[in-house]
Design a protein around this motif. Structure first.
Motif, short mmCIF file in Angstrom:
data_model
loop_
_atom_site.label_atom_id
_atom_site.label_comp_id
_atom_site.label_asym_id
_atom_site.label_seq_id
_atom_site.Cartn_x
_atom_site.Cartn_y
_atom_site.Cartn_z
N LEU A 15 0.86 -1.15 -0.15
CA LEU A 15 -0.29 0.02 -0.02
C LEU A 15 1.04 1.28 -0.11
O LEU A 15 0.74 1.98 -0.89
CB LEU A 15 -1.21 0.05 1.03
CG LEU A 15 -1.85 1.37 1.25
CD1 LEU A 15 -2.98 1.53 0.10
CD2 LEU A 15 -2.54 0.81 2.87
N VAL A 16 2.15 1.31 0.65
CA VAL A 16 2.99 2.55 1.29
C VAL A 16 3.06 2.81 -0.17
O VAL A 16 3.63 4.07 -0.88
CB VAL A 16 4.37 1.88 1.93
CG1 VAL A 16 5.56 3.04 2.00
CG2 VAL A 16 3.23 2.02 3.61
N LEU A 17 3.86 1.61 -1.22
CA LEU A 17 4.36 1.66 -2.12
C LEU A 17 3.18 2.15 -3.18
O LEU A 17 3.73 3.01 -4.79
CB LEU A 17 4.57 0.43 -2.99
CG LEU A 17 6.18 0.22 -1.95
CD1 LEU A 17 5.94 -1.56 -2.87
CD2 LEU A 17 7.26 0.48 -2.82
N ILE A 18 1.88 2.04 -3.53
CA ILE A 18 1.37 2.03 -4.58
C ILE A 18 0.73 3.82 -4.24
O ILE A 18 0.58 5.10 -5.34
CB ILE A 18 -0.07 1.95 -4.03
CG1 ILE A 18 -0.42 0.53 -4.70
CG2 ILE A 18 -1.85 2.65 -5.07
CD1 ILE A 18 -1.22 -0.21 -3.85
N GLN A 19 0.97 4.27 -2.83
CA GLN A 19 1.08 5.86 -2.04
C GLN A 19 1.85 6.42 -2.68
O GLN A 19 1.70 7.56 -2.92
CB GLN A 19 0.53 5.45 -0.58
CG GLN A 19 -0.72 5.03 -0.53
CD GLN A 19 -0.62 4.43 0.91
OE1 GLN A 19 -0.19 4.98 1.93
NE2 GLN A 19 -2.56 4.97 1.88
N LYS A 20 3.06 5.97 -2.64
CA LYS A 20 4.13 7.02 -2.85
C LYS A 20 4.16 7.50 -4.64
O LYS A 20 4.52 7.59 -5.00
CB LYS A 20 5.48 6.24 -2.51
CG LYS A 20 6.32 6.18 -1.10
CD LYS A 20 7.69 5.67 -1.12
CE LYS A 20 7.75 6.01 0.16
NZ LYS A 20 9.22 5.22 0.55
N ALA A 21 3.70 5.96 -5.01
CA ALA A 21 4.10 6.29 -6.38
C ALA A 21 2.68 7.01 -7.03
O ALA A 21 2.80 7.58 -7.88
CB ALA A 21 3.44 4.72 -7.53
N LYS A 27 2.55 14.93 -8.26
CA LYS A 27 3.03 15.97 -8.43
C LYS A 27 4.27 15.82 -10.09
O LYS A 27 4.18 17.06 -10.12
CB LYS A 27 4.45 15.49 -7.53
CG LYS A 27 5.83 16.74 -8.14
CD LYS A 27 6.50 16.20 -6.64
CE LYS A 27 7.73 17.57 -6.74
NZ LYS A 27 8.90 16.71 -5.57
N GLN A 28 4.39 15.01 -10.80
CA GLN A 28 4.53 15.30 -12.65
C GLN A 28 3.62 15.86 -13.52
O GLN A 28 3.73 16.57 -14.16
CB GLN A 28 4.88 13.49 -12.79
CG GLN A 28 6.29 13.46 -11.66
CD GLN A 28 6.84 12.01 -12.80
OE1 GLN A 28 5.90 11.10 -13.29
NE2 GLN A 28 8.30 10.97 -12.70
N ALA A 29 2.42 15.55 -12.77
CA ALA A 29 1.04 15.88 -13.69
C ALA A 29 0.79 17.39 -13.62
O ALA A 29 0.85 18.08 -14.02
CB ALA A 29 -0.36 15.25 -13.52
N ASN A 30 1.09 17.66 -12.01
CA ASN A 30 0.68 19.20 -11.91
C ASN A 30 2.16 20.21 -12.44
O ASN A 30 2.00 21.16 -13.19
CB ASN A 30 1.21 19.42 -10.24
CG ASN A 30 0.74 20.33 -9.78
OD1 ASN A 30 -0.38 21.10 -9.72
ND2 ASN A 30 1.41 21.47 -9.35
N ASN A 31 3.24 19.11 -12.49
CA ASN A 31 4.19 20.19 -12.71
C ASN A 31 4.39 20.71 -14.37
O ASN A 31 4.61 21.16 -15.52
CB ASN A 31 5.66 19.67 -12.83
CG ASN A 31 6.84 20.41 -13.26
OD1 ASN A 31 7.38 20.59 -14.11
ND2 ASN A 31 7.85 20.28 -12.32
#
Length: 333
Positions: A15-21, A27-31
């Protein structure tokens, strides 16, 4: 036999891996989105300057985009003008542009609105990134003049707080605004303490990033006697304990002795070996800056003296205080 606890721990790791991704993708999409808006704003600004584009042409552009591809949203006439505003606001400020790309479009619009200086914009951009503010939380920070109060707090820090190994800049405020606690103008210290604990989320939002609540009426034992600190916090980035003493009257130099005693007890008996020296915050109903200056000049402990308001402070008043402070320093230099 299946170990449920081990499975849950493994599941949590996934779950942590999914949330980090997800955060990385967002962040990339917003940039990419902010860069697109910047490029369009640049294009529109140039067209207006060089070819005389006006309101009617921009309106035609918005209608054209909608007609050609109805699935594309966010390119109304009003929003296109805002893209132009984004470009013209930051085009000559390379320092702030990377920060702009880390903040959502909605929060960028909030920060751009009004007549904010570059210094103020930078402050709210950095705070939004660091605290991951929602639109509502960011608006509250701006409406409550967090920039001005933090700036005044930085300038009025005592010498001992400035000399600590940790960087205390932008951590403490000169005045804390507690309007969200719903306190009446006349209240007792117990009322203030209870209101803070019952509205802890709002109080920590006012304190700022890094604060974590440890306890109310936190007991320290010295000799055969017990003493109780009103509120005790830890600060993640300062790596230290922060003790709050609450006073509903005007600051008096005699208030300092009690808090200094608490800080000594914390440093000797409570703080962990890796932690920095504890800091005290004396939160008073009001204070005289000259009395505070005199009292802190001989203080042996790192202490912040701040006052609090139960209602929002007029922004003009705080701006005037900041301007007076700048004039004072200019006169001294």
């Amino acid at each position: 036999m299946v170990n449920i606890d081990n499975n849950q721990n493994s599941f949590n790791e996934v779950l942590v891996l999914i949330q980090k991704a997800k955060r990385k993708v967002y962040k990339q999409a917003n940039n990419i989105l902010i860069t697109l808006y910047w490029d369009i704003g640049h294009y529109i600004s140039d067209k207006i300057t060089k070819e005389g584009w006006g309101k009617s042409t921009v309106k035609e552009l918005a209608n054209y985009i909608k007609k050609e591809d109805a699935s594309i949203g966010g390119f109304s006439e009003q929003n296109i003008w805002r893209m132009k505003q984004l470009y013209e606001t930051y085009k000559d400020n390379e320092k702030l542009l990377p920060l702009v790309r880390e903040v959502s479009w909605t929060n960028n619009l909030t920060i751009m609105s009004g007549r904010k200086s570059d210094e103020e914009k930078e402050f709210y951009l950095r705070e939004t990134i660091r605290n991951n503010y929602s639109k509502r939380e960011l608006e509250r920070q701006i409406y409550s003049s967090t920039f001005e109060r933090t700036l005044l707090g930085n300038e009025k820090l005592s010498p001992l707080v400035r000399e600590l190994p940790q960087d205390t800049k932008d951590v403490f405020k000169d005045t804390y605004v507690l309007e969200l606690l719903g306190l009446p103008k006349k209240h007792k210290e117990k009322d203030l303490q209870s209101a803070i604990v019952h509205s802890l989320k709002e109080f920590i939002l006012e304190l700022g990033v890094g604060f974590a609540f440890i306890g109310q009426e936190y007991r320290v034992s010295v000799g055969d006697e017990d003493f109780y600190i009103d509120l005790l916090f830890s600060h993640r980035y300062l790596q230290c304990l922060v003790a709050f003493e609450l006073k509903i009257d005007k600051f008096k130099p005699s208030h300092l002795g009690q808090l200094e005693f608490y800080l000594e007890a914390l440093d000797r008996d409570v703080k962990a070996p890796h932690e920095n020296p504890s800091i005290g915050v004396l939160l008073c109903r009001e204070k005289n800056d000259k009395v505070v200056e005199y009292a802190l000049s001989r203080s042996l402990s790192p202490t912040v003296i701040a006052d609090y308001e139960t209602e929002l402070i007029p922004k003009k008043l705080l701006k005037r205080k900041v301007e007076e402070l700048y004039r004072l320093y200019e006169g001294e230099s």
